[in-house]
Design a protein around this motif. Structure first.
Motif, PDB file in Angstrom:
ATOM      1  N   SER A 209       0.825  -1.211   0.000  1.00 49.85           N
ATOM      2  CA  SER A 209       0.000   0.000   0.000  1.00 49.85           C
ATOM      3  C   SER A 209       0.856   1.255   0.000  1.00 49.85           C
ATOM      4  O   SER A 209       0.530   2.243  -0.673  1.00 49.85           O
ATOM      5  CB  SER A 209      -0.934   0.005   1.219  1.00 49.85           C
ATOM      6  OG  SER A 209      -1.885  -1.030   1.151  1.00 49.85           O
TER       7      SER A 209
ATOM      8  N   TYR B 138      -4.830   9.262   1.059  1.00 46.74           N
ATOM      9  CA  TYR B 138      -5.861   8.366   1.601  1.00 46.74           C
ATOM     10  C   TYR B 138      -6.276   7.317   0.563  1.00 46.74           C
ATOM     11  O   TYR B 138      -6.390   6.129   0.879  1.00 46.74           O
ATOM     12  CB  TYR B 138      -7.086   9.166   2.049  1.00 46.74           C
ATOM     13  CG  TYR B 138      -8.265   8.293   2.363  1.00 46.74           C
ATOM     14  CD1 TYR B 138      -8.309   7.561   3.557  1.00 46.74           C
ATOM     15  CD2 TYR B 138      -9.312   8.150   1.458  1.00 46.74           C
ATOM     16  CE1 TYR B 138      -9.382   6.735   3.840  1.00 46.74           C
ATOM     17  CE2 TYR B 138     -10.383   7.324   1.741  1.00 46.74           C
ATOM     18  CZ  TYR B 138     -10.422   6.620   2.929  1.00 46.74           C
ATOM     19  OH  TYR B 138     -11.472   5.790   3.199  1.00 46.74           O
TER      20      TYR B 138
ATOM     21  N   ALA C 238      -5.986   3.285   0.910  1.00 49.81           N
ATOM     22  CA  ALA C 238      -7.261   2.574   1.037  1.00 49.81           C
ATOM     23  C   ALA C 238      -7.629   1.779  -0.215  1.00 49.81           C
ATOM     24  O   ALA C 238      -8.728   1.222  -0.288  1.00 49.81           O
ATOM     25  CB  ALA C 238      -8.376   3.569   1.358  1.00 49.81           C
TER      26      ALA C 238
ATOM     27  N   VAL D 229      -6.307  -2.804   3.069  1.00 52.94           N
ATOM     28  CA  VAL D 229      -7.747  -3.063   3.081  1.00 52.94           C
ATOM     29  C   VAL D 229      -8.028  -4.484   2.628  1.00 52.94           C
ATOM     30  O   VAL D 229      -8.956  -5.133   3.120  1.00 52.94           O
ATOM     31  CB  VAL D 229      -8.475  -2.043   2.183  1.00 52.94           C
ATOM     32  CG1 VAL D 229      -9.971  -2.318   2.154  1.00 52.94           C
ATOM     33  CG2 VAL D 229      -8.222  -0.621   2.670  1.00 52.94           C
TER      34      VAL D 229
ATOM     35  N   GLY E 262      -7.827  -2.162  10.656  1.00 57.41           N
ATOM     36  CA  GLY E 262      -8.490  -0.934  10.247  1.00 57.41           C
ATOM     37  C   GLY E 262      -8.026   0.273  11.045  1.00 57.41           C
ATOM     38  O   GLY E 262      -7.840   1.367  10.484  1.00 57.41           O
TER      39      GLY E 262
ATOM     40  N   LEU F 294      -4.650   1.317   9.825  1.00 58.80           N
ATOM     41  CA  LEU F 294      -4.795   2.044   8.558  1.00 58.80           C
ATOM     42  C   LEU F 294      -5.219   3.487   8.803  1.00 58.80           C
ATOM     43  O   LEU F 294      -4.674   4.422   8.198  1.00 58.80           O
ATOM     44  CB  LEU F 294      -5.817   1.334   7.666  1.00 58.80           C
ATOM     45  CG  LEU F 294      -6.228   2.065   6.383  1.00 58.80           C
ATOM     46  CD1 LEU F 294      -5.018   2.307   5.489  1.00 58.80           C
ATOM     47  CD2 LEU F 294      -7.302   1.279   5.637  1.00 58.80           C
TER      48      LEU F 294
ATOM     49  N   ALA G 243      -2.882   6.683   7.833  1.00 57.83           N
ATOM     50  CA  ALA G 243      -3.333   7.704   6.877  1.00 57.83           C
ATOM     51  C   ALA G 243      -3.366   9.083   7.519  1.00 57.83           C
ATOM     52  O   ALA G 243      -2.930  10.082   6.910  1.00 57.83           O
ATOM     53  CB  ALA G 243      -4.712   7.331   6.337  1.00 57.83           C
TER      54      ALA G 243
END
Length: 297
Positions: free
Chosen positions: A73, A225, A229, A252, A272, A275, A279
């Protein structure tokens, strides 16, 4: 009495703001609070909960697959920032030029991919980057005598396909953001610079880029973001959430794997929260460096 209460100058502002507050509390604050609570629990298939403290977060630190998804990511986010900020800005400047012909055609053509379903786009790009000789990209490479490449089975080539999909979908959207920013720059600045003998590059560097800073910050913020994501693009490109050696697994995607595929809800909630923190931290840092939090003189 009720009508007088609603039309009161003191009460009316709160009445208009109430729908937003309710939506914010029900669909953001409550789910976030529930996720934080779940991240400290072990939840079984029977929805029985057991408080385990920081065990989920401790487990994440040693989870190689999770760390792989974070790396994927992060790399994807950085690559999209390098492509989807400077390139749309340059295209916006080019299209905004008064000597540019067919600007409306180019604007609509570049924006059209954003209207396409990501499911359809992912399927098309999976066929384009297929490993068969007859796939579009391999057919093109074959004209130059290059052997067919298994794009979706290699780390680097897989990311090339993923970035091609991202660029195709979001180039036009970011370009329109920059176009709206360019419209707010008075033409007088460019005319004065022309009188002073400034070159096109000097105008871009000394006028366009500084005055596009608010738009650039906005695009950078949403791009960070969006990069972290990203999920459906990878899911469709590899036709599932199990890419070879997890080369396309994102944060994700790992959350989906743990929460939906394995019903490990507490562990998925911890993913989550990580994450969210990641972010927010990256965006706060870039906003601080951009001077957004500095007080004006």
């Amino acid at each position: 009495m009720i009508k007088r209460f609603l039309y009161s100058q003191k009460v009316a502002p709160y009445v208009f703001v109430l729908p937003f507050i309710l939506v914010f509390l029900i669909f953001w604050v409550y789910p976030l609070g529930s996720s934080v609570t779940m991240s400290f629990q072990k939840i079984t298939l029977g929805q029985e909960t057991e408080w385990i403290g920081l065990d989920n977060y401790t487990k994440l630190l040693g989870d190689k697959i999770f760390l792989k998804s974070v790396m994927n990511s992060a790399v994807y986010m950085l690559c999209t920032l390098l492509i989807l900020i400077p390139l749309p800005m340059l295209l916006a400047v080019l299209i905004n030029n008064k000597f540019m012909w067919g600007r409306e055609f180019f604007k609509s053509s570049l924006f059209f991919p954003a209207l396409t379903s990501v499911v359809v786009a992912g399927t098309v790009f999976r066929l384009m980057f297929g490993e068969m000789d007859g796939s579009l990209i391999n057919s093109f490479l074959g004209w130059f005598g290059i052997e067919p490449v298994k794009f979706l089975k290699g780390q680097v080539t897989g990311f090339i396909a993923l970035l091609a999909l991202a660029t195709w979908r979001w180039l036009g959207v970011n370009m329109l953001y920059f176009l709206s920013g360019l419209k707010s720059i008075p033409d007088d600045y460019y005319e004065a610079a022309s009188i002073d003998g400034a070159s096109a590059w000097q105008k871009f560097r000394m006028i366009t880029m500084p005055l596009l800073k608010p738009t650039t910050i906005y695009v950078l913020t949403i791009s960070i973001y969006a990069g972290l994501a990203m999920f459906i693009e990878s899911l469709m490109l590899w036709n599932g959430n199990n890419s070879p050696k997890n080369i396309g697994l994102t944060i994700v995607g790992y959350l989906y794997r743990q929460g939906i595929e394995k019903s490990n809800l507490g562990y998925a909630a911890a993913v989550g929260i990580v994450l969210l923190v990641l972010a927010m931290t990256i965006n706060m840092i870039q906003l601080a460096f951009s001077g957004l939090f500095k007080k004006e003189d």
